[in-house]
Design a protein around this motif. Structure first.
Motif, PDB file in Angstrom:
ATOM      1  N   SER A  54       0.826  -1.213   0.000  1.00 60.78           N
ATOM      2  CA  SER A  54       0.000   0.000   0.000  1.00 60.78           C
ATOM      3  C   SER A  54       0.858   1.260   0.000  1.00 60.78           C
ATOM      4  O   SER A  54       0.497   2.268  -0.612  1.00 60.78           O
ATOM      5  CB  SER A  54      -0.942  -0.003   1.206  1.00 60.78           C
ATOM      6  N   ARG A  55       1.995   1.214   0.676  1.00 60.38           N
ATOM      7  CA  ARG A  55       2.858   2.390   0.733  1.00 60.38           C
ATOM      8  C   ARG A  55       3.467   2.708  -0.632  1.00 60.38           C
ATOM      9  O   ARG A  55       3.689   3.874  -0.982  1.00 60.38           O
ATOM     10  CB  ARG A  55       3.971   2.193   1.770  1.00 60.38           C
ATOM     11  N   LEU A  56       3.701   1.656  -1.416  1.00 58.15           N
ATOM     12  CA  LEU A  56       4.215   1.855  -2.777  1.00 58.15           C
ATOM     13  C   LEU A  56       3.089   2.293  -3.703  1.00 58.15           C
ATOM     14  O   LEU A  56       3.267   3.202  -4.517  1.00 58.15           O
ATOM     15  CB  LEU A  56       4.853   0.559  -3.290  1.00 58.15           C
ATOM     16  N   TYR A  57       1.936   1.658  -3.576  1.00 58.34           N
ATOM     17  CA  TYR A  57       0.785   2.016  -4.418  1.00 58.34           C
ATOM     18  C   TYR A  57       0.394   3.482  -4.208  1.00 58.34           C
ATOM     19  O   TYR A  57       0.065   4.188  -5.163  1.00 58.34           O
ATOM     20  CB  TYR A  57      -0.395   1.109  -4.097  1.00 58.34           C
ATOM     21  N   LEU A  58       0.426   3.926  -2.955  1.00 57.76           N
ATOM     22  CA  LEU A  58       0.054   5.301  -2.639  1.00 57.76           C
ATOM     23  C   LEU A  58       1.145   6.300  -3.029  1.00 57.76           C
ATOM     24  O   LEU A  58       0.923   7.513  -2.963  1.00 57.76           O
ATOM     25  CB  LEU A  58      -0.265   5.442  -1.149  1.00 57.76           C
ATOM     26  N   GLY A  59       2.307   5.799  -3.400  1.00 63.58           N
ATOM     27  CA  GLY A  59       3.393   6.666  -3.850  1.00 63.58           C
ATOM     28  C   GLY A  59       4.036   7.487  -2.758  1.00 63.58           C
ATOM     29  O   GLY A  59       4.466   8.628  -2.990  1.00 63.58           O
ATOM     30  N   VAL A  60       4.124   6.929  -1.541  1.00 67.23           N
ATOM     31  CA  VAL A  60       4.696   7.687  -0.429  1.00 67.23           C
ATOM     32  C   VAL A  60       5.993   7.082   0.104  1.00 67.23           C
ATOM     33  O   VAL A  60       6.586   7.611   1.045  1.00 67.23           O
ATOM     34  CB  VAL A  60       3.667   7.822   0.717  1.00 67.23           C
ATOM     35  N   HIS A  61       6.408   5.954  -0.482  1.00 68.53           N
ATOM     36  CA  HIS A  61       7.659   5.327  -0.060  1.00 68.53           C
ATOM     37  C   HIS A  61       8.375   4.688  -1.252  1.00 68.53           C
ATOM     38  O   HIS A  61       7.737   4.278  -2.228  1.00 68.53           O
ATOM     39  CB  HIS A  61       7.414   4.242   0.992  1.00 68.53           C
ATOM     40  N   TRP A  62       9.702   4.612  -1.141  1.00 70.86           N
ATOM     41  CA  TRP A  62      10.522   3.883  -2.101  1.00 70.86           C
ATOM     42  C   TRP A  62      10.574   2.409  -1.685  1.00 70.86           C
ATOM     43  O   TRP A  62      10.414   2.099  -0.490  1.00 70.86           O
ATOM     44  CB  TRP A  62      11.934   4.433  -2.138  1.00 70.86           C
ATOM     45  N   PRO A  63      10.805   1.505  -2.618  1.00 72.30           N
ATOM     46  CA  PRO A  63      10.933   0.079  -2.258  1.00 72.30           C
ATOM     47  C   PRO A  63      11.990  -0.185  -1.189  1.00 72.30           C
ATOM     48  O   PRO A  63      11.792  -1.039  -0.311  1.00 72.30           O
ATOM     49  CB  PRO A  63      11.308  -0.584  -3.590  1.00 72.30           C
ATOM     50  N   VAL A  64      13.117   0.540  -1.239  1.00 71.94           N
ATOM     51  CA  VAL A  64      14.177   0.319  -0.244  1.00 71.94           C
ATOM     52  C   VAL A  64      13.699   0.697   1.151  1.00 71.94           C
ATOM     53  O   VAL A  64      14.169   0.130   2.154  1.00 71.94           O
ATOM     54  CB  VAL A  64      15.458   1.105  -0.613  1.00 71.94           C
ATOM     55  N   ASP A  65      12.759   1.638   1.248  1.00 72.87           N
ATOM     56  CA  ASP A  65      12.191   2.005   2.552  1.00 72.87           C
ATOM     57  C   ASP A  65      11.454   0.820   3.157  1.00 72.87           C
ATOM     58  O   ASP A  65      11.517   0.584   4.373  1.00 72.87           O
ATOM     59  CB  ASP A  65      11.205   3.170   2.406  1.00 72.87           C
ATOM     60  N   ILE A  66      10.723   0.104   2.303  1.00 70.77           N
ATOM     61  CA  ILE A  66       9.958  -1.064   2.756  1.00 70.77           C
ATOM     62  C   ILE A  66      10.897  -2.161   3.242  1.00 70.77           C
ATOM     63  O   ILE A  66      10.719  -2.717   4.336  1.00 70.77           O
ATOM     64  CB  ILE A  66       9.072  -1.605   1.608  1.00 70.77           C
ATOM     65  N   ILE A  67      11.903  -2.453   2.439  1.00 70.57           N
ATOM     66  CA  ILE A  67      12.868  -3.507   2.799  1.00 70.57           C
ATOM     67  C   ILE A  67      13.589  -3.151   4.089  1.00 70.57           C
ATOM     68  O   ILE A  67      13.735  -3.978   4.986  1.00 70.57           O
ATOM     69  CB  ILE A  67      13.876  -3.726   1.651  1.00 70.57           C
ATOM     70  N   GLY A  68      14.033  -1.900   4.190  1.00 69.45           N
ATOM     71  CA  GLY A  68      14.733  -1.454   5.391  1.00 69.45           C
ATOM     72  C   GLY A  68      13.854  -1.550   6.625  1.00 69.45           C
ATOM     73  O   GLY A  68      14.308  -2.000   7.686  1.00 69.45           O
ATOM     74  N   GLY A  69      12.589  -1.142   6.507  1.00 68.61           N
ATOM     75  CA  GLY A  69      11.679  -1.193   7.639  1.00 68.61           C
ATOM     76  C   GLY A  69      11.449  -2.616   8.130  1.00 68.61           C
ATOM     77  O   GLY A  69      11.444  -2.876   9.344  1.00 68.61           O
ATOM     78  N   ILE A  70      11.284  -3.544   7.195  1.00 65.57           N
ATOM     79  CA  ILE A  70      11.052  -4.946   7.559  1.00 65.57           C
ATOM     80  C   ILE A  70      12.276  -5.538   8.253  1.00 65.57           C
ATOM     81  O   ILE A  70      12.167  -6.221   9.282  1.00 65.57           O
ATOM     82  CB  ILE A  70      10.673  -5.774   6.312  1.00 65.57           C
ATOM     83  N   LEU A  71      13.461  -5.274   7.698  1.00 60.33           N
ATOM     84  CA  LEU A  71      14.693  -5.826   8.278  1.00 60.33           C
ATOM     85  C   LEU A  71      14.957  -5.259   9.671  1.00 60.33           C
ATOM     86  O   LEU A  71      15.354  -5.992  10.587  1.00 60.33           O
ATOM     87  CB  LEU A  71      15.885  -5.528   7.357  1.00 60.33           C
ATOM     88  N   ILE A  72      14.740  -3.970   9.852  1.00 64.25           N
ATOM     89  CA  ILE A  72      14.931  -3.358  11.168  1.00 64.25           C
ATOM     90  C   ILE A  72      13.942  -3.949  12.168  1.00 64.25           C
ATOM     91  O   ILE A  72      14.291  -4.228  13.321  1.00 64.25           O
ATOM     92  CB  ILE A  72      14.766  -1.824  11.079  1.00 64.25           C
ATOM     93  N   ALA A  73      12.703  -4.164  11.724  1.00 68.51           N
ATOM     94  CA  ALA A  73      11.683  -4.745  12.604  1.00 68.51           C
ATOM     95  C   ALA A  73      12.082  -6.139  13.068  1.00 68.51           C
ATOM     96  O   ALA A  73      11.929  -6.476  14.252  1.00 68.51           O
ATOM     97  CB  ALA A  73      10.339  -4.795  11.879  1.00 68.51           C
ATOM     98  N   VAL A  74      12.599  -6.946  12.153  1.00 71.51           N
ATOM     99  CA  VAL A  74      13.031  -8.308  12.510  1.00 71.51           C
ATOM    100  C   VAL A  74      14.135  -8.246  13.567  1.00 71.51           C
ATOM    101  O   VAL A  74      14.122  -9.009  14.543  1.00 71.51           O
ATOM    102  CB  VAL A  74      13.520  -9.070  11.262  1.00 71.51           C
ATOM    103  N   LEU A  75      15.079  -7.328  13.388  1.00 72.59           N
ATOM    104  CA  LEU A  75      16.171  -7.178  14.354  1.00 72.59           C
ATOM    105  C   LEU A  75      15.628  -6.758  15.719  1.00 72.59           C
ATOM    106  O   LEU A  75      16.043  -7.288  16.759  1.00 72.59           O
ATOM    107  CB  LEU A  75      17.169  -6.145  13.844  1.00 72.59           C
ATOM    108  N   ILE A  76      14.684  -5.837  15.728  1.00 66.37           N
ATOM    109  CA  ILE A  76      14.096  -5.362  16.989  1.00 66.37           C
ATOM    110  C   ILE A  76      13.339  -6.485  17.691  1.00 66.37           C
ATOM    111  O   ILE A  76      13.405  -6.630  18.918  1.00 66.37           O
ATOM    112  CB  ILE A  76      13.167  -4.160  16.725  1.00 66.37           C
ATOM    113  N   ILE A  77      12.624  -7.305  16.923  1.00 63.86           N
ATOM    114  CA  ILE A  77      11.899  -8.439  17.510  1.00 63.86           C
ATOM    115  C   ILE A  77      12.869  -9.405  18.180  1.00 63.86           C
ATOM    116  O   ILE A  77      12.632  -9.872  19.301  1.00 63.86           O
ATOM    117  CB  ILE A  77      11.084  -9.169  16.430  1.00 63.86           C
ATOM    118  N   ILE A  78      13.977  -9.700  17.512  1.00 62.54           N
ATOM    119  CA  ILE A  78      14.972 -10.628  18.061  1.00 62.54           C
ATOM    120  C   ILE A  78      15.588 -10.068  19.343  1.00 62.54           C
ATOM    121  O   ILE A  78      15.687 -10.763  20.365  1.00 62.54           O
ATOM    122  CB  ILE A  78      16.072 -10.920  17.017  1.00 62.54           C
ATOM    123  N   VAL A  79      15.997  -8.814  19.295  1.00 59.67           N
ATOM    124  CA  VAL A  79      16.603  -8.176  20.471  1.00 59.67           C
ATOM    125  C   VAL A  79      15.578  -8.081  21.602  1.00 59.67           C
ATOM    126  O   VAL A  79      15.889  -8.364  22.767  1.00 59.67           O
ATOM    127  CB  VAL A  79      17.140  -6.773  20.116  1.00 59.67           C
TER     128      VAL A  79
END
Length: 287
Positions: free
Chosen positions: A132-157
């Motif tokens: 949805s963030r890409l469809y709405l034109g408010v984020h770049w694909p790298v923003d999505i990937i970065g957000g997901i990876l950071i979230a996974v790290l935060i969950i583990i920690v």
């Protein structure tokens, strides 16, 4: 390449899909969590409700810091990219707060329960909110990937820290717990004094203090009839939102007072609401 990906996704855009994806993107907003997290804390599992709430607030803190450090501009205004519902796109672009928050929330749930239905719902929510963030034109694909990876790290920690706390045999006095619940969020605010950090670290401090006081003196449980659970959610969330709004007009709109406003709302979440539920016999006590 990133612009091309967004443009390809937007080839399928139409008014109906616009409304659908706006609805989907709101599933990654703070209002969604303000509704869902109380359900866990008040009605399902108080200890896990605290855990997922603190992990999510930590994720928001990290997202705010990374955004302001990297200062990546959003695709809004980029030639050929159509950006709508831009009110959901405050601040900088990287990483996507919606993708990170959704992954943090559902990832923590999947890690806790590991049930097929929750896993399917969680993965679908992460994919759809991110898309949805890409469809709405408010984020770049790298923003999505970065957000997901950071979230996974935060969950583990977060799970590692929680395991250490659970396994710890130290009986820390209530006064020390309260002091830590004030000092740690305050230190994080001082370290990165962004507006959002004042708000959500104030909320975290209030939630933790209320939780510690409840554990020491009241020990509320979450079990009750379905009807009473519904009453708890309606009363608790309504007063939470009223407090958030009323205090905004009562207190000066500065970072310090915003932290105080959210701190009070955090106290309502973890101790004020349970006390109210007990007053109206919507809750049970174990102590």
């Amino acid at each position: 390449m990133q612009a091309a990906i967004i443009k390809d996704i937007q080839l399928f855009s139409n008014p109906i899909l616009d409304y659908i994806f706006i609805g989907i993107t709101m599933m990654g907003s703070s209002y969604f969590y303000f509704l869902v997290l109380p359900i866990f804390y008040w009605c399902v599992d108080k200890r896990f409700g605290l855990k997922i709430g603190i992990i999510l607030l930590s994720s928001i803190y990290v997202n705010t810091v990374v955004k302001n450090v990297t200062m990546v501009q959003r695709p809004i205004g980029y030639p050929g990219i159509r950006s709508i519902f831009t009110q959901s796109a405050g601040g900088y672009s990287f990483p996507s707060g919606h993708a990170q928050g959704t992954t943090t929330f559902w990832g923590t749930l999947m890690f806790k329960y590991n049930r097929k239905c929750i896993n399917i719902l969680g993965i679908a929510s992460i994919i759809l909110v991110s898309l949805s963030r890409l469809y709405l034109g408010v984020h770049w694909p790298v923003d999505i990937i970065g957000g997901i990876l950071i979230a996974v790290l935060i969950i583990i920690v977060g799970d590692l820290v929680d395991s250490i706390i659970v396994e710890s045999k130290f009986d820390i006095p209530l006064a020390y717990k309260i002091i830590l619940a004030i000092i740690v969020p305050t230190a994080l605010i001082i370290l990165f004094p962004y507006t959002e950090n004042f708000e959500y670290m104030g909320l975290a401090s209030g939630i933790l203090i209320g939780y510690f006081i409840d554990g020491q003196y009241f020990g509320f449980t979450v079990t009750n009839t379905i009807k009473n659970q519904i009453y708890k959610i309606i009363i608790g969330v309504s007063i939470f939102l009223v407090l958030l709004s009323v205090l905004k007009y009562m207190l000066p709109y500065t970072n310090v007072f915003n932290a105080l406003r959210y701190f009070i709302c955090g106290l309502w979440f973890s101790i004020g609401a349970p006390l109210t539920f007990n007053k109206f016999k919507l809750n049970k006590r174990t102590l």
